[in-house]
Design a protein around this motif. Structure first.
Motif, PDB file in Angstrom:
ATOM      1  N   PRO A 274       0.823  -1.218   0.000  1.00 14.47           N
ATOM      2  CA  PRO A 274       0.000   0.000   0.000  1.00 14.47           C
ATOM      3  C   PRO A 274       0.854   1.265   0.000  1.00 14.47           C
ATOM      4  O   PRO A 274       1.982   1.281   0.512  1.00 14.47           O
ATOM      5  CB  PRO A 274      -0.817  -0.129   1.284  1.00 14.47           C
ATOM      6  CG  PRO A 274      -0.772  -1.577   1.645  1.00 14.47           C
ATOM      7  CD  PRO A 274       0.549  -2.078   1.157  1.00 14.47           C
ATOM      8  N   SER A 275       0.300   2.306  -0.547  1.00  9.34           N
ATOM      9  CA  SER A 275       0.978   3.598  -0.559  1.00  9.34           C
ATOM     10  C   SER A 275       1.304   4.027   0.866  1.00  9.34           C
ATOM     11  O   SER A 275       0.487   3.899   1.766  1.00  9.34           O
ATOM     12  CB  SER A 275       0.093   4.644  -1.237  1.00  9.34           C
ATOM     13  OG  SER A 275       0.691   5.918  -1.196  1.00  9.34           O
ATOM     14  N   GLY A 276       2.511   4.524   1.056  1.00 11.06           N
ATOM     15  CA  GLY A 276       2.931   5.016   2.357  1.00 11.06           C
ATOM     16  C   GLY A 276       3.779   4.050   3.145  1.00 11.06           C
ATOM     17  O   GLY A 276       4.488   4.468   4.076  1.00 11.06           O
ATOM     18  N   VAL A 277       3.744   2.765   2.809  1.00 12.64           N
ATOM     19  CA  VAL A 277       4.564   1.790   3.533  1.00 12.64           C
ATOM     20  C   VAL A 277       6.040   1.992   3.206  1.00 12.64           C
ATOM     21  O   VAL A 277       6.905   1.954   4.087  1.00 12.64           O
ATOM     22  CB  VAL A 277       4.125   0.352   3.201  1.00 12.64           C
ATOM     23  CG1 VAL A 277       5.068  -0.659   3.845  1.00 12.64           C
ATOM     24  CG2 VAL A 277       2.696   0.119   3.640  1.00 12.64           C
ATOM     25  N   LEU A 278       6.326   2.212   1.925  1.00 12.89           N
ATOM     26  CA  LEU A 278       7.693   2.442   1.470  1.00 12.89           C
ATOM     27  C   LEU A 278       7.922   3.936   1.261  1.00 12.89           C
ATOM     28  O   LEU A 278       6.976   4.715   1.123  1.00 12.89           O
ATOM     29  CB  LEU A 278       7.937   1.681   0.183  1.00 12.89           C
ATOM     30  CG  LEU A 278       7.822   0.151   0.268  1.00 12.89           C
ATOM     31  CD1 LEU A 278       7.988  -0.479  -1.106  1.00 12.89           C
ATOM     32  CD2 LEU A 278       8.840  -0.418   1.252  1.00 12.89           C
ATOM     33  N   PRO A 279       9.178   4.371   1.222  1.00  9.26           N
ATOM     34  CA  PRO A 279       9.448   5.788   0.993  1.00  9.26           C
ATOM     35  C   PRO A 279       8.860   6.270  -0.324  1.00  9.26           C
ATOM     36  O   PRO A 279       8.870   5.564  -1.333  1.00  9.26           O
ATOM     37  CB  PRO A 279      10.982   5.842   0.975  1.00  9.26           C
ATOM     38  CG  PRO A 279      11.419   4.654   1.775  1.00  9.26           C
ATOM     39  CD  PRO A 279      10.410   3.593   1.485  1.00  9.26           C
ATOM     40  N   GLY A 280       8.341   7.449  -0.325  1.00 10.23           N
ATOM     41  CA  GLY A 280       7.744   8.068  -1.503  1.00 10.23           C
ATOM     42  C   GLY A 280       7.433   9.511  -1.196  1.00 10.23           C
ATOM     43  O   GLY A 280       7.660   9.989  -0.072  1.00 10.23           O
ATOM     44  N   PRO A 281       6.959  10.258  -2.187  1.00 10.21           N
ATOM     45  CA  PRO A 281       6.481   9.811  -3.484  1.00 10.21           C
ATOM     46  C   PRO A 281       7.584   9.666  -4.522  1.00 10.21           C
ATOM     47  O   PRO A 281       8.690  10.164  -4.344  1.00 10.21           O
ATOM     48  CB  PRO A 281       5.518  10.924  -3.887  1.00 10.21           C
ATOM     49  CG  PRO A 281       6.164  12.167  -3.316  1.00 10.21           C
ATOM     50  CD  PRO A 281       6.746  11.714  -1.997  1.00 10.21           C
ATOM     51  N   ALA A 282       7.235   8.983  -5.630  1.00  7.00           N
ATOM     52  CA  ALA A 282       8.028   8.966  -6.848  1.00  7.00           C
ATOM     53  C   ALA A 282       7.452   9.986  -7.811  1.00  7.00           C
ATOM     54  O   ALA A 282       6.312  10.423  -7.656  1.00  7.00           O
ATOM     55  CB  ALA A 282       7.997   7.570  -7.466  1.00  7.00           C
ATOM     56  N   PRO A 283       8.222  10.404  -8.805  1.00  8.67           N
ATOM     57  CA  PRO A 283       7.685  11.353  -9.788  1.00  8.67           C
ATOM     58  C   PRO A 283       6.448  10.801 -10.496  1.00  8.67           C
ATOM     59  O   PRO A 283       6.380   9.621 -10.834  1.00  8.67           O
ATOM     60  CB  PRO A 283       8.849  11.531 -10.767  1.00  8.67           C
ATOM     61  CG  PRO A 283      10.070  11.229  -9.956  1.00  8.67           C
ATOM     62  CD  PRO A 283       9.657  10.129  -9.031  1.00  8.67           C
ATOM     63  N   LYS A 284       5.478  11.689 -10.706  1.00  8.23           N
ATOM     64  CA  LYS A 284       4.249  11.347 -11.419  1.00  8.23           C
ATOM     65  C   LYS A 284       3.958  12.419 -12.461  1.00  8.23           C
ATOM     66  O   LYS A 284       4.400  13.565 -12.327  1.00  8.23           O
ATOM     67  CB  LYS A 284       3.067  11.238 -10.443  1.00  8.23           C
ATOM     68  CG  LYS A 284       3.185  10.094  -9.445  1.00  8.23           C
ATOM     69  CD  LYS A 284       1.985  10.056  -8.510  1.00  8.23           C
ATOM     70  CE  LYS A 284       2.057   8.856  -7.572  1.00  8.23           C
ATOM     71  NZ  LYS A 284       3.283   8.869  -6.739  1.00  8.23           N
ATOM     72  N   PRO A 285       3.206  12.071 -13.509  1.00  8.21           N
ATOM     73  CA  PRO A 285       2.877  13.092 -14.510  1.00  8.21           C
ATOM     74  C   PRO A 285       2.140  14.267 -13.874  1.00  8.21           C
ATOM     75  O   PRO A 285       1.271  14.087 -13.027  1.00  8.21           O
ATOM     76  CB  PRO A 285       1.961  12.330 -15.486  1.00  8.21           C
ATOM     77  CG  PRO A 285       2.320  10.894 -15.318  1.00  8.21           C
ATOM     78  CD  PRO A 285       2.676  10.742 -13.868  1.00  8.21           C
ATOM     79  N   GLY A 286       2.510  15.464 -14.256  1.00  8.56           N
ATOM     80  CA  GLY A 286       1.835  16.660 -13.777  1.00  8.56           C
ATOM     81  C   GLY A 286       2.293  17.163 -12.432  1.00  8.56           C
ATOM     82  O   GLY A 286       1.668  18.071 -11.861  1.00  8.56           O
ATOM     83  N   ASP A 287       3.394  16.618 -11.886  1.00  2.45           N
ATOM     84  CA  ASP A 287       3.892  17.101 -10.599  1.00  2.45           C
ATOM     85  C   ASP A 287       4.270  18.578 -10.670  1.00  2.45           C
ATOM     86  O   ASP A 287       4.765  19.065 -11.697  1.00  2.45           O
ATOM     87  CB  ASP A 287       5.124  16.299 -10.166  1.00  2.45           C
ATOM     88  CG  ASP A 287       4.770  14.956  -9.563  1.00  2.45           C
ATOM     89  OD1 ASP A 287       3.593  14.752  -9.214  1.00  2.45           O
ATOM     90  OD2 ASP A 287       5.669  14.105  -9.441  1.00  2.45           O
ATOM     91  N   SER A 288       4.044  19.266  -9.570  1.00  3.91           N
ATOM     92  CA  SER A 288       4.432  20.672  -9.490  1.00  3.91           C
ATOM     93  C   SER A 288       5.944  20.796  -9.354  1.00  3.91           C
ATOM     94  O   SER A 288       6.590  19.936  -8.741  1.00  3.91           O
ATOM     95  CB  SER A 288       3.765  21.333  -8.280  1.00  3.91           C
ATOM     96  OG  SER A 288       2.362  21.252  -8.360  1.00  3.91           O
ATOM     97  N   PRO A 289       6.536  21.845  -9.924  1.00  8.38           N
ATOM     98  CA  PRO A 289       7.978  22.068  -9.739  1.00  8.38           C
ATOM     99  C   PRO A 289       8.322  22.164  -8.259  1.00  8.38           C
ATOM    100  O   PRO A 289       7.564  22.724  -7.465  1.00  8.38           O
ATOM    101  CB  PRO A 289       8.221  23.401 -10.459  1.00  8.38           C
ATOM    102  CG  PRO A 289       7.100  23.521 -11.441  1.00  8.38           C
ATOM    103  CD  PRO A 289       5.917  22.870 -10.786  1.00  8.38           C
TER     104      PRO A 289
END
Length: 633
Positions: A274-289
């Motif tokens: 599940p999201s949050g168990v491992l380090p993140g976030p990774a880059p995703k489309p549309g990420d803010s600078p």
């Protein structure tokens, strides 16, 4: 006639500890290079450039991408040095996305992903751009000048030709993908760019392009346009990191270091966390600078450079001739493989990354032609090896997804060995490291001579900066990874081989490397690419493949379609059997096969299609060390 030089075999010995099951290649070293790069690697400043965190590749619509290969210039060396011409991939919807290696595709388990790949290796006027590196057209290769009747062959010459300077073939293999033949990037399914100056008589597509074009239309309803192909990936496999690269027959060793490679992160399903168990976030489309990332790919390569910023590549084999028609020695192809003196990560030389005192997840990929890496994080990159790690590396996954349990590497040996095409999913915990500390990712692989005699043991630098937010990820020693199911019982055992073919003119020189089978008397049976198929497992059967390496040095075994389990390694001459390394116990699709040993794997073959198996040291596969295989009904 010039005196024949002799290559020296470096007896590197075995790695101690958990990696002893792997060993290291016995590297064949040029006694005198045929030419030398004009920028000494030791003169290039280290840690002058921030790591380029590869963004996510933009989509054209849900689960669809349009990716092209184009010639661009990129600032690989530090500011103040010339930029470097490369072949880069990027989104056809955004010209600013072209980069070598390319932006990361983010796809989902059990959701069909369709990628249009286009060969746009052309200039702004629509004229083709030749390879940036010297193409040895005496090998068995795509051979567009041969026309339809002579494509995908080894042409005959009456004298030694110069490098090929015509339009470059392009086909993409999604390495690690559970796919069918029309989507696999078969080496003879390439296409030239749809350029306006293709010479008359040239074959514009490979031998299997039209067949797979029709299969793609029949099975997925897609229509391939000239200079392109549309691949459909069903993604019915475990969450993992795949990678994609050019796989054109005989020029993969040039197109990949030119920049045609990238990573595909496959997420979701029961084999993910599940999201949050491992380090993140990774880059995703549309990420803010300015988005802070705590998961990212680290894609390794190695090069040498000329004074104008271009990639240096040998234009002549270390054996100084004679070549055609007097001998069987390729004039440009370099044995045993091209090694660069400059370490690159994500397309920059010796970068640095600012890290907070928290956990990071790194998705590692080695795209070097021949470099084997033994990775470690240390406080002093000049310390004698094996050095004491400053921080442990926690390995949580490999080629085919998560391991059964996290593996902690925190002593001088074993290090994390990563060969060409392997991926490892790791966590590094910087928690508690004082702000201002500098740590180094190093490569403790045994010395290998480069053109200025140096070894690029330093890879990148980590600089610890103040914490920006609370780390809520699970410490690696407390992780419970998704379930792992080993491959089931086998119904057949098959023997394949790696073979080194010496020159009939100069017995100390390698003319080519070949895959093959094993004779009943335990000797190798080398086979050419075009010989009849000998590997034909039946669909939905499980087999053990014994990889007998009769060559002097190690090779990098890869088979398309399947993920396999590494069983063990054992000397051909008899002796103790060694188990897989502690981080090789999950699903794999590439594995190191030491010289003089039998490496055993087990896999289930479940798609009726035509694929290939080969050595993934790129210079080896391009000079004979690749064979087709067929999963039959």
């Amino acid at each position: 006639m010039k005196k024949i030089s002799r290559r020296t075999v470096l007896k590197a010995g075995a790695i101690t500890g958990g990696a002893a099951a792997i060993g290291v290649p016995q590297l064949l070293v040029r006694s005198t290079p045929a030419a030398a790069a004009t920028i000494a690697p030791s003169s290039i400043p280290k840690y002058a450039t921030p790591l380029f965190v590869l963004p996510a590749m933009p989509t054209t619509s849900a689960n669809k991408w349009s990716i092209a290969a184009r010639p661009v210039r990129q600032q690989i060396l530090p500011a103040g040095y010339p930029s470097t011409p490369v072949f880069a991939m990027g989104s056809t919807t955004n010209g600013k996305t072209f980069h070598a290696p390319c932006y990361t595709v983010e796809s989902k388990v059990d959701q069909l992903a369709q990628i249009t790949f286009s060969n746009q290796l052309m200039d702004s006027s629509g004229r083709y751009v030749p390879s940036m590196l010297p193409v040895d057209q005496t090998l068995h290769w795509a051979n567009p000048p041969g026309g339809v009747s002579g494509r995908d062959s080894q042409p005959t010459f009456t004298s030694t030709p110069g490098p090929y300077t015509g339009p470059m073939p392009f086909v993409v293999h999604m390495h690690g993908s559970h796919d069918f033949e029309e989507n696999d990037g078969y080496p003879e399914a390439w296409t030239l760019p749809a350029a306006k100056n293709i010479p008359n008589g040239y074959a514009t597509v490979g031998s299997f392009y039209d067949q797979f074009k029709q299969e793609a239309h029949d099975n997925y309803g897609v229509t391939w346009k000239p200079g392109s192909f549309i691949y459909s990936y069903e993604n019915d496999q475990r969450a993992t990191a795949l990678w994609f690269h050019d796989h054109s027959l005989g020029v993969t060793r040039l197109n990949v270091p030119s920049g045609l490679a990238g990573m595909n992160i496959l997420r979701g399903g029961s084999s993910d966390l599940p999201s949050g168990v491992l380090p993140g976030p990774a880059p995703k489309p549309g990420d803010s600078p300015g988005t802070n990332y705590y998961e990212m790919p680290l894609i390794f390569s190695d090069h040498d450079f000329n004074a104008d910023g271009s990639i240096f590549w040998p234009t002549q084999d270390a054996q100084a001739g004679p070549y055609i028609p007097q001998t069987d020695i390729p004039p440009i192809w370099t044995n045993p493989g091209v090694l660069g003196g400059v370490s690159l990560v994500n397309g920059n030389s010796w970068p640095f990354l600012n890290v907070e005192p928290r956990r990071y997840r790194f998705r590692l990929l080695n795209t070097s032609n021949f470099r084997v890496m033994l990775l470690k994080i240390v406080s002093d990159p000049t310390a004698a090896v094996p050095a004491q790690p400053a921080l442990p590396i926690w390995v949580i996954g490999s080629d085919g997804g998560f391991l059964p349990a996290p593996v902690k590497l925190d002593s001088p040996t074993p290090q994390l060995q990563i060969i060409q095409s392997e991926r490892y999913d790791i966590i590094v915990d910087f928690t508690g490291v004082p702000v201002g500390t500098k740590l180094y990712l190093t490569n403790e692989s045994p010395p290998a001579q480069t053109d200025d005699g140096t070894l690029p043991n330093e890879v990148m630098q980590f600089r610890v900066v103040p914490l920006k937010s609370t780390d809520t990820s699970t410490p690696p020693d407390q992780l419970s990874l998704p379930g792992f199911t080993p491959v089931g019982p086998e119904t057949n055992t098959r023997q394949v081989s790696f073979n080194m073919i010496m020159s009939t003119f100069a017995p100390t020189e390698v003319a080519k490397f070949l895959c093959g089978t094993v004779n009943s008397n335990g000797t190798g049976n080398p086979l050419e690419w075009f010989d009849p198929i000998t590997e034909d497992p039946k669909v939905n059967t499980t087999e053990i493949w014994e990889i007998w390496n009769f060559a002097a040095g190690g090779h990098d075994f890869h088979v398309h379609l399947v993920e396999f389990n590494v069983l063990d390694r054992r000397p051909i001459a008899g002796g103790a059997t060694t188990p897989p390394a502690v981080y090789e116990v999950g699903d794999k699709d590439s594995v190191f096969a030491p010289g003089g040993q039998i490496t055993r794997i087990k896999a289930t073959f479940d798609h009726v299609s035509r694929f290939v198996w080969h050595c993934h040291f790129l210079d080896h596969e391009d000079n004979g060390m690749m064979r087709p295989w067929h999963c039959v009904p």
